[in-house]
Design an enzyme around this catalytic site. Structure first.
Site, PDB file in Angstrom:
ATOM      1  N   TYR A  87       0.817  -1.205   0.000  1.00  0.00           N
ATOM      2  CA  TYR A  87       0.000   0.000   0.000  1.00  0.00           C
ATOM      3  C   TYR A  87       0.857   1.264   0.000  1.00  0.00           C
ATOM      4  O   TYR A  87       0.583   2.218   0.736  1.00  0.00           O
ATOM      5  CB  TYR A  87      -0.932   0.025   1.216  1.00  0.00           C
ATOM      6  CG  TYR A  87      -1.842  -1.165   1.359  1.00  0.00           C
ATOM      7  CD1 TYR A  87      -2.208  -1.939   0.264  1.00  0.00           C
ATOM      8  CD2 TYR A  87      -2.332  -1.529   2.609  1.00  0.00           C
ATOM      9  CE1 TYR A  87      -3.036  -3.040   0.412  1.00  0.00           C
ATOM     10  CE2 TYR A  87      -3.166  -2.626   2.765  1.00  0.00           C
ATOM     11  CZ  TYR A  87      -3.510  -3.381   1.661  1.00  0.00           C
ATOM     12  OH  TYR A  87      -4.336  -4.473   1.820  1.00  0.00           O
ATOM     13  N   HIS A 155       0.751 -12.037   1.837  1.00  0.00           N
ATOM     14  CA  HIS A 155      -0.166 -11.158   1.122  1.00  0.00           C
ATOM     15  C   HIS A 155      -0.478 -11.653  -0.290  1.00  0.00           C
ATOM     16  O   HIS A 155       0.425 -11.941  -1.072  1.00  0.00           O
ATOM     17  CB  HIS A 155       0.452  -9.755   1.048  1.00  0.00           C
ATOM     18  CG  HIS A 155      -0.502  -8.681   0.652  1.00  0.00           C
ATOM     19  ND1 HIS A 155      -0.090  -7.394   0.388  1.00  0.00           N
ATOM     20  CD2 HIS A 155      -1.854  -8.675   0.466  1.00  0.00           C
ATOM     21  CE1 HIS A 155      -1.130  -6.658   0.075  1.00  0.00           C
ATOM     22  NE2 HIS A 155      -2.211  -7.418   0.108  1.00  0.00           N
TER      23      HIS A 155
END
Length: 401
Positions: A87, A155
């Protein structure tokens, strides 16, 4: 602005805390506090992908807004934060905000959840090696100004793990019964390592567990989109290591458009012995917001059906006093289903107004007001999406082109 592990670290300074506005807008509304917990998780987790270009402009996330949003969330009782190296500057911005707020909110007053393994959008931007996982966690600790992390996920592992599925889009509930073998979920398939990708995932989990043994990481998990793949890998981890994952998180599978995480939850708990299942994105990555992002991965059919449902809802509430916006309806519905299923929810928040709205809707839900006043609106939207044949339909399994 995704930074690879070997890249120089950007700095995003904040002004002194006394120079940052702290007026009535920054205070919780009287009588509203979010104290509900689901096991060792708060019921609502603050998703900070909003502290990046994914959902915000650079002016928004490089100013003081993230600190004000973080502070207000903490004051309401929203005291867990989900972030990731993928992010962009999110970890840095969140870490700076929490450091500046440390006098009001010490480290012991909140949880930090981050991820490892993904740094970009190509195969070369994934690193699930032991060295890469340890380096990623070390960098996250520094960015977040802490010496431990409450949860670390591997992830978006569907990009790396092998795919076993009769189809990669649509309704996947048959993976739980009639098509279990086709998804690699048969009883006799629990220990099958399908290829090098599965081995990489197992290696990353092992690397995180080394850090867990040292107290640096408290919970180890996996995250991603396709539920059958997540379930297969959670079962594989249990079979191969003899130890279940602490947590599994899937996004966009517990909301007005897709509710299939509820059906998969018992299999995660019973077959994979996972301690906690977590949902992310109650607004389906902005699909259920007034202006869905242009990059949204859902099909044109789904986007059109949701846009039609929004329009029909707006017509219904036209002139209705205090009628819920479509986003409020979607958020309240997702919170209600998650609470009933005992599934913590990660919700992204960009502005202080969104924090106030989130807290108000949760308060209305717990008081019983939301469902009693919004129930007919919910049923109308669900009926519309069902008629359009997009209800509970997952979009294409994310993979590299």
């Amino acid at each position: 602005m995704v930074e690879r592990l070997d890249a120089p670290q950007p700095t995003i300074p904040l002004p002194p805390i006394e120079q940052i506005p702290d007026d009535d807008t920054d205070k919780p509304k009287p009588g509203i506090q979010i104290m509900t917990r689901i096991g060792d998780h708060p019921a609502i987790v603050f998703g900070t992908a909003t502290f990046s270009r994914i959902y915000s402009t650079e002016d928004q996330f490089q100013g003081v807004t993230p600190l004000r949003v973080t502070r207000l969330a903490l004051r309401y009782g929203i005291n867990a934060f989900d972030t990731a190296p993928y992010y962009g500057p999110s970890e840095i911005i969140l870490g700076n905000a929490l450091k500046a707020l440390s006098c009001e909110f010490p480290r012991s007053s909140y949880q930090l959840l981050t991820k490892c393994g993904r740094f970009g959008n190509t195969r070369a931007d994934f690193d699930l090696t032991r060295q890469g996982v340890h380096a990623s966690v070390s960098r996250s600790l520094a960015r977040l100004h802490t010496d431990y992390l409450d949860t670390v996920y591997v992830h978006d592992l569907e990009f790396i793990a092998e795919t076993r599925a009769p189809r990669t889009a649509g309704l996947h509930l048959s993976a739980l019964d009639s098509e279990r073998d086709a998804y690699g979920l048969g009883e006799d398939q629990a220990g099958q390592v399908l290829g090098d990708g599965d081995k990489e995932v197992l290696g990353a989990v092992a690397a995180l567990r080394e850090l867990q043994d040292k107290g640096i990481v408290r919970r180890v998990g996996i995250s991603g989109y396709p539920l059958p793949t997540l379930l297969r890998l959670a079962i594989l981890v249990l079979h191969e290591t003899g130890k279940p994952l602490d947590v599994v998180m899937s996004y966009c599978h517990l909301n007005l458009q897709n509710r299939t995480l509820e059906a998969f939850r018992p299999a995660f708990l019973e077959r994979a012995k996972v301690t906690r299942v977590v949902a992310a994105s109650p607004l389906c990555m902005g699909l259920l917001s007034p202006k869905p992002p242009v990059w949204h991965p859902s099909s044109d059919k789904t986007k059109a059906a949701v846009a039609n449902a929004v329009a029909l809802h707006n017509q219904r509430i036209d002139g209705e006093e205090n009628g819920p916006t479509f986003s409020e309806l979607a958020l309240g519905y997702a919170f209600e289903r998650a609470l009933e299923a005992q599934i913590p929810t990660v919700a992204g928040l960009c502005h202080v107004e969104e924090v106030h709205t989130c807290a108000r809707i949760w308060h209305e839900l717990e008081s019983g007001k939301a469902r009693s006043e919004w129930g007919n609106h919910v049923e109308a939207v669900i009926s519309s999406l069902k008629d359009a044949d997009v209800l509970d339909q997952s979009w294409e399994n994310p993979r590299f082109a």
